[in-house]
Design a protein around this motif. Structure first.
Motif, PDB file in Angstrom:
ATOM      1  N   LEU A   3     163.578 -11.427  42.795  1.00  0.00           N
ATOM      2  CA  LEU A   3     162.222 -11.156  43.263  1.00  0.00           C
ATOM      3  C   LEU A   3     161.795 -12.251  44.232  1.00  0.00           C
ATOM      4  O   LEU A   3     161.905 -13.445  43.935  1.00  0.00           O
ATOM      5  N   ILE A   4     161.323 -11.835  45.388  1.00  0.00           N
ATOM      6  CA  ILE A   4     160.799 -12.756  46.398  1.00  0.00           C
ATOM      7  C   ILE A   4     159.299 -12.472  46.540  1.00  0.00           C
ATOM      8  O   ILE A   4     158.885 -11.349  46.861  1.00  0.00           O
ATOM      9  N   TYR A   5     158.492 -13.488  46.293  1.00  0.00           N
ATOM     10  CA  TYR A   5     157.035 -13.340  46.296  1.00  0.00           C
ATOM     11  C   TYR A   5     156.484 -13.723  47.666  1.00  0.00           C
ATOM     12  O   TYR A   5     156.942 -14.680  48.298  1.00  0.00           O
ATOM     13  N   VAL A   6     155.473 -12.946  48.106  1.00  0.00           N
ATOM     14  CA  VAL A   6     154.865 -13.158  49.424  1.00  0.00           C
ATOM     15  C   VAL A   6     153.348 -13.284  49.258  1.00  0.00           C
ATOM     16  O   VAL A   6     152.729 -12.407  48.646  1.00  0.00           O
ATOM     17  N   SER A   7     152.773 -14.361  49.782  1.00  0.00           N
ATOM     18  CA  SER A   7     151.317 -14.521  49.710  1.00  0.00           C
ATOM     19  C   SER A   7     150.738 -14.751  51.099  1.00  0.00           C
ATOM     20  O   SER A   7     151.416 -15.286  51.989  1.00  0.00           O
ATOM     21  N   LEU A   8     149.491 -14.348  51.270  1.00  0.00           N
ATOM     22  CA  LEU A   8     148.743 -14.592  52.505  1.00  0.00           C
ATOM     23  C   LEU A   8     147.543 -15.455  52.141  1.00  0.00           C
ATOM     24  O   LEU A   8     146.689 -15.037  51.327  1.00  0.00           O
ATOM     25  N   ASP A   9     147.497 -16.656  52.706  1.00  0.00           N
ATOM     26  CA  ASP A   9     146.510 -17.667  52.327  1.00  0.00           C
ATOM     27  C   ASP A   9     146.607 -17.890  50.810  1.00  0.00           C
ATOM     28  O   ASP A   9     147.665 -18.259  50.342  1.00  0.00           O
TER      29      ASP A   9
ATOM     30  N   GLN B 247     146.876 -18.008  59.806  1.00  0.00           N
ATOM     31  CA  GLN B 247     146.995 -17.604  58.407  1.00  0.00           C
ATOM     32  C   GLN B 247     148.235 -18.264  57.805  1.00  0.00           C
ATOM     33  O   GLN B 247     149.286 -18.344  58.439  1.00  0.00           O
ATOM     34  N   LEU B 248     148.114 -18.715  56.564  1.00  0.00           N
ATOM     35  CA  LEU B 248     149.219 -19.396  55.889  1.00  0.00           C
ATOM     36  C   LEU B 248     149.994 -18.392  55.036  1.00  0.00           C
ATOM     37  O   LEU B 248     149.435 -17.784  54.114  1.00  0.00           O
ATOM     38  N   ILE B 249     151.289 -18.235  55.373  1.00  0.00           N
ATOM     39  CA  ILE B 249     152.157 -17.319  54.623  1.00  0.00           C
ATOM     40  C   ILE B 249     153.120 -18.143  53.785  1.00  0.00           C
ATOM     41  O   ILE B 249     153.755 -19.075  54.277  1.00  0.00           O
TER      42      ILE B 249
ATOM     43  N   HIS C 110     161.914  -1.228  62.157  1.00  0.00           N
ATOM     44  CA  HIS C 110     161.444  -1.492  63.531  1.00  0.00           C
ATOM     45  C   HIS C 110     160.124  -2.276  63.554  1.00  0.00           C
ATOM     46  O   HIS C 110     159.203  -1.949  64.311  1.00  0.00           O
ATOM     47  N   LEU C 111     160.030  -3.282  62.717  1.00  0.00           N
ATOM     48  CA  LEU C 111     158.819  -4.111  62.680  1.00  0.00           C
ATOM     49  C   LEU C 111     158.882  -5.194  63.743  1.00  0.00           C
ATOM     50  O   LEU C 111     159.929  -5.809  63.956  1.00  0.00           O
ATOM     51  N   GLU C 112     157.767  -5.440  64.406  1.00  0.00           N
ATOM     52  CA  GLU C 112     157.671  -6.518  65.388  1.00  0.00           C
ATOM     53  C   GLU C 112     157.144  -7.769  64.686  1.00  0.00           C
ATOM     54  O   GLU C 112     156.073  -7.734  64.080  1.00  0.00           O
ATOM     55  N   LEU C 113     157.921  -8.838  64.756  1.00  0.00           N
ATOM     56  CA  LEU C 113     157.555 -10.061  64.049  1.00  0.00           C
ATOM     57  C   LEU C 113     156.666 -10.930  64.911  1.00  0.00           C
ATOM     58  O   LEU C 113     156.796 -10.977  66.134  1.00  0.00           O
ATOM     59  N   SER C 114     155.756 -11.651  64.241  1.00  0.00           N
ATOM     60  CA  SER C 114     154.810 -12.516  64.948  1.00  0.00           C
ATOM     61  C   SER C 114     155.444 -13.862  65.256  1.00  0.00           C
ATOM     62  O   SER C 114     156.465 -14.245  64.666  1.00  0.00           O
ATOM     63  N   GLU C 115     154.844 -14.576  66.201  1.00  0.00           N
ATOM     64  CA  GLU C 115     155.315 -15.909  66.573  1.00  0.00           C
ATOM     65  C   GLU C 115     154.851 -16.935  65.541  1.00  0.00           C
ATOM     66  O   GLU C 115     153.696 -16.938  65.120  1.00  0.00           O
ATOM     67  N   LEU C 116     155.759 -17.821  65.123  1.00  0.00           N
ATOM     68  CA  LEU C 116     155.396 -18.899  64.201  1.00  0.00           C
ATOM     69  C   LEU C 116     154.715 -20.020  64.981  1.00  0.00           C
ATOM     70  O   LEU C 116     155.136 -20.385  66.061  1.00  0.00           O
ATOM     71  N   THR C 117     153.656 -20.564  64.389  1.00  0.00           N
ATOM     72  CA  THR C 117     153.021 -21.728  65.010  1.00  0.00           C
ATOM     73  C   THR C 117     153.360 -23.001  64.251  1.00  0.00           C
ATOM     74  O   THR C 117     153.342 -24.095  64.800  1.00  0.00           O
TER      75      THR C 117
END
Length: 682
Positions: free
Chosen positions: A483-489, A448-450, A424-431
């Motif tokens: 494996l799927i890698y996720v980075s923030l900035d 922020q760059l994902i 039940h996660l609420e996803l953010s809007e992509l810019t």
């Protein structure tokens, strides 16, 4: 002669009484009344296999034309049969028509000659067909033209029923074993041109885009891509490939764009080679005859012996009458009609039985072999673990990944989105978003760059990996997980570990099969560790991993040599040879065309749940066959006794034989009544 038709009248009345009795029997639950008209309609539907044919068309619309052609030919044959019967009747009244009448009888009996030829090929010389031929010739020679015509017409009808049981599927074996577009793009002197796929040559450069099926075997000359190979190799996870890696025809390009240097085309590709092996692999059913015929044939030596003994004692007519009284002779009809009726009932449950002999063979199965990927697992994988780093929580990592993959359609993206929805996660809007083919995706959310993608993608973007991920990567490689890698900035936030999803019904189905005493086996082209883990999870003791398509078939044949009666369940091109090598084969709707063309049984709901229904109806079918045998033997015993003590003739012996057939048909109406009632209640 009229006395011979008295048993027919009695049999008809008996059959009608049985139907009326069981139709009127009140059920404990209120139900709509079942009419005789509806019952007869259902019986006709079973005989012509209309619902089975509809399921075939649902799987492969190509068979519709062949079904229509078969119906036209059947209509033409019916008209010819009526004409030939008329000539035979004229020949019995007017001697001038006797020769034409004789020719007509031989025409009506032509299917017996065809069947006899097949028997001889199988070195099956003493059979119901050979006795039928002797009886036809004998009755013509002794002047019983009307009886010969009647027997010929009935024999022709019986043979058509048997043909429907053995070949109703209009099965079309794949000739190309490749699902590719008619045209492909080829790079010539720096220019992309469109060519017919059949015109592609070795050393051409073929261009394939995301979402397309690869049409050739070759090596990647440029580009990076994620490729789903499970239909061909059995590998459960998509493979990331780049320059120099080998790719195969019939596999699916999930993401990216690649230029392929063609190494093989057409019949030389791996998929087509599997097809060629399949063409020369003899199917178990090719040597089968229907069980009803087999039972009938077992009594033939005894009947022939009794007829020979009767000849000097009571004369020619009595000896012929004994041949007509063969115990079990109507099983040649009742067996196939039972198969057609239960095939109709199963079709209503969403189970397509292509070849009726399959239904008769189910009782012998003691070993069930499963392919792993696509059969015991779903197409869409599952996020099994989330590894988070620094101060990020698992929910935050999943939210970032799902936000980035929101508009993507490949299986890994769907797995991530399904997990986010589950939590039940609420996803953010992509810019802002950009997709780097074959590697991953970059999106901007709240400035922020994902980045989400492969390790290669994130490292190329300058993301530093902590040393602790080495153990995660090693374990994932052992488990064959993606494996799927996720980075923030510029910081690694986490890793999603994605593994195949076991079908939700698999555990309960496996438990049911174990309770019935089946030996269960997994044979997979996937790596050893995920195959072992799957077998352990489902409590299956025997498994084989990293098995090539031809080796799957070899394992099946080895089981057969040890005395196992094998049912193989698979869904891919790599399963086709094993499907054909097993005594019985099952596939699921939505599987590869090769698998559904080769398998003898198709589960139309695309799940394994129908295995329970299949074996439950098999038990009921066996009870029906036992009652058939009783109705087939009793009239024969009465007839032979009557020949010796009451001087029954040929007509009476024929009448009693067909009486047994009618009583058997009355027995066969019972399951049709039962399941038609159940259908109306729902």
């Amino acid at each position: 002669m009229l006395i011979g038709f008295v048993p027919l009248f009695i049999g008809g009345a008996t059959g009608y009484w049985l139907v009326k009795k069981f139709v009127k029997t009140p059920s404990r639950q209120p139900a709509r009344p079942l009419s005789i008209t509806q019952l007869l309609k259902d019986l006709k539907g079973a005989m012509v296999a209309d619902e089975r044919q509809q399921l075939q068309v649902d799987i492969d619309p190509r068979v519709l034309e062949s079904i229509e052609n078969a119906r036209k030919k059947s209509s033409q044959r019916l008209k010819l049969t009526v004409g030939a019967t008329g000539l035979a009747l004229l020949g019995s009244v007017y001697p001038a028509f006797y020769v034409l009448g004789t020719v007509s009888v031989l025409y009506l009996s032509r299917h017996i000659f065809i069947r006899l030829q097949k028997d001889f090929k199988l070195k099956h010389y003493l059979s119901t067909n050979s006795v039928g031929l002797v009886l036809t010739v004998d009755m013509l020679a002794s002047g019983h033209l009307v009886l010969a015509a009647f027997a010929g017409a009935m024999g022709s009808f019986f043979v058509k029923i048997i043909d429907r049981v053995e070949g109703n599927a209009q099965q079309q074996l794949i000739t190309t074993f490749m699902e590719h577009p008619e045209f492909v793009w080829v790079l010539k002197d720096g220019v992309e041109i469109q060519l017919n796929c059949n015109d592609v040559q070795i050393n051409d450069i073929v261009i394939v885009h995301a979402g397309e099926v690869i049409p050739v075997d070759g090596t990647i000359q440029s580009g990076v891509a994620s490729i789903d190979q499970h239909i061909l190799t059995g590998e459960s996870q998509p493979i990331e490939k780049s320059v120099g890696d080998q790719v195969f025809a019939s596999t699916l390009l999930l993401s990216g764009r690649i230029n392929i240097l063609v190494k093989t085309t057409g019949k030389a590709v791996v998929a087509a080679k599997i097809g060629q092996v399949l063409q020369y692999t003899q199917s178990y059913k090719d040597t089968l005859i229907t069980r009803g015929r087999e039972i009938s044939d077992r009594f033939i030596p005894v009947t022939v012996g009794a007829s020979i003994i009767t000849l000097p004692l009571l004369g020619h007519n009595s000896a012929t009458a004994v041949l007509w009284s063969a115990p079990g002779t109507t099983m040649g009809l009742l067996g196939p009609v039972s198969v057609l009726i239960y095939s109709q009932i199963l079709a209503r449950q969403g189970i397509l039985i292509k070849d009726g002999r399959t239904l008769e063979s189910l009782r012998q199965v003691n070993t069930i072999v499963f392919d792993k990927t696509g059969t015991l697992t779903l197409e869409q994988p599952t996020v099994a673990k989330i590894h988070s780093f620094e101060d990020y929580s698992s929910s935050t990592v999943l939210k970032y990944a799902a936000t980035a993959e929101y508009r993507q359609a490949h299986p890994l993206a769907k797995a991530i989105l399904a997990k986010a929805e589950e939590e039940h996660l609420e996803l953010s809007e992509l810019t802002e978003a950009s997709y780097q083919v074959g590697y991953g995706i970059k999106v901007t959310v709240d400035e922020q760059l994902i980045r989400v993608g492969s390790s290669r993608f994130l490292q190329s973007e300058g993301i530093k990996f902590p040393e602790s991920i080495g153990s995660i990567q090693q374990q994932a490689e052992s488990d064959n997980a993606s494996l799927i890698y996720v980075s923030l900035d510029q910081q690694l936030a986490g890793i999603l570990e994605i593994q195949p999803t076991i079908r939700p019904e698999a555990k309960s189905v496996i438990q049911y099969l174990k309770q019935r005493g089946f030996k269960l086996v997994i044979i997979s082209g996937d790596h050893k560790e995920p195959t072992r883990r799957m077998a352990e999870t489902l409590d299956i003791e025997h498994y084989f991993a990293e098995t090539l398509p031809e080796n799957k078939a070899t394992l099946v044949k080895e089981m057969r040599k040890k005395g196992d009666f094998v049912c193989f369940i698979g869904d891919g091109i790599n399963d086709a040879i094993a499907l054909k090598s097993a005594q019985l084969s099952i596939s699921l709707k939505g599987a590869s065309t090769v698998a559904t063309d080769t398998a003898q049984i198709i589960f139309m709901d695309g799940t394994l749940t129908q295995l329970e229904d299949l074996f439950r109806f098999t038990d009921e079918f066996e009870d029906t066959m036992k009652r058939n045998l009783t109705t087939s033997i009793v009239p024969s015993v009465i007839s032979i006794g009557g020949i010796y003590f009451l001087h029954f003739g040929i007509a009476t012996a024929m009448g009693l034989t067909y009486l047994g057939g009618l009583a058997g048909l009355g027995n066969l109406l019972l399951p049709l009544v039962k399941h038609t009632k159940q259908k109306s209640n729902h």
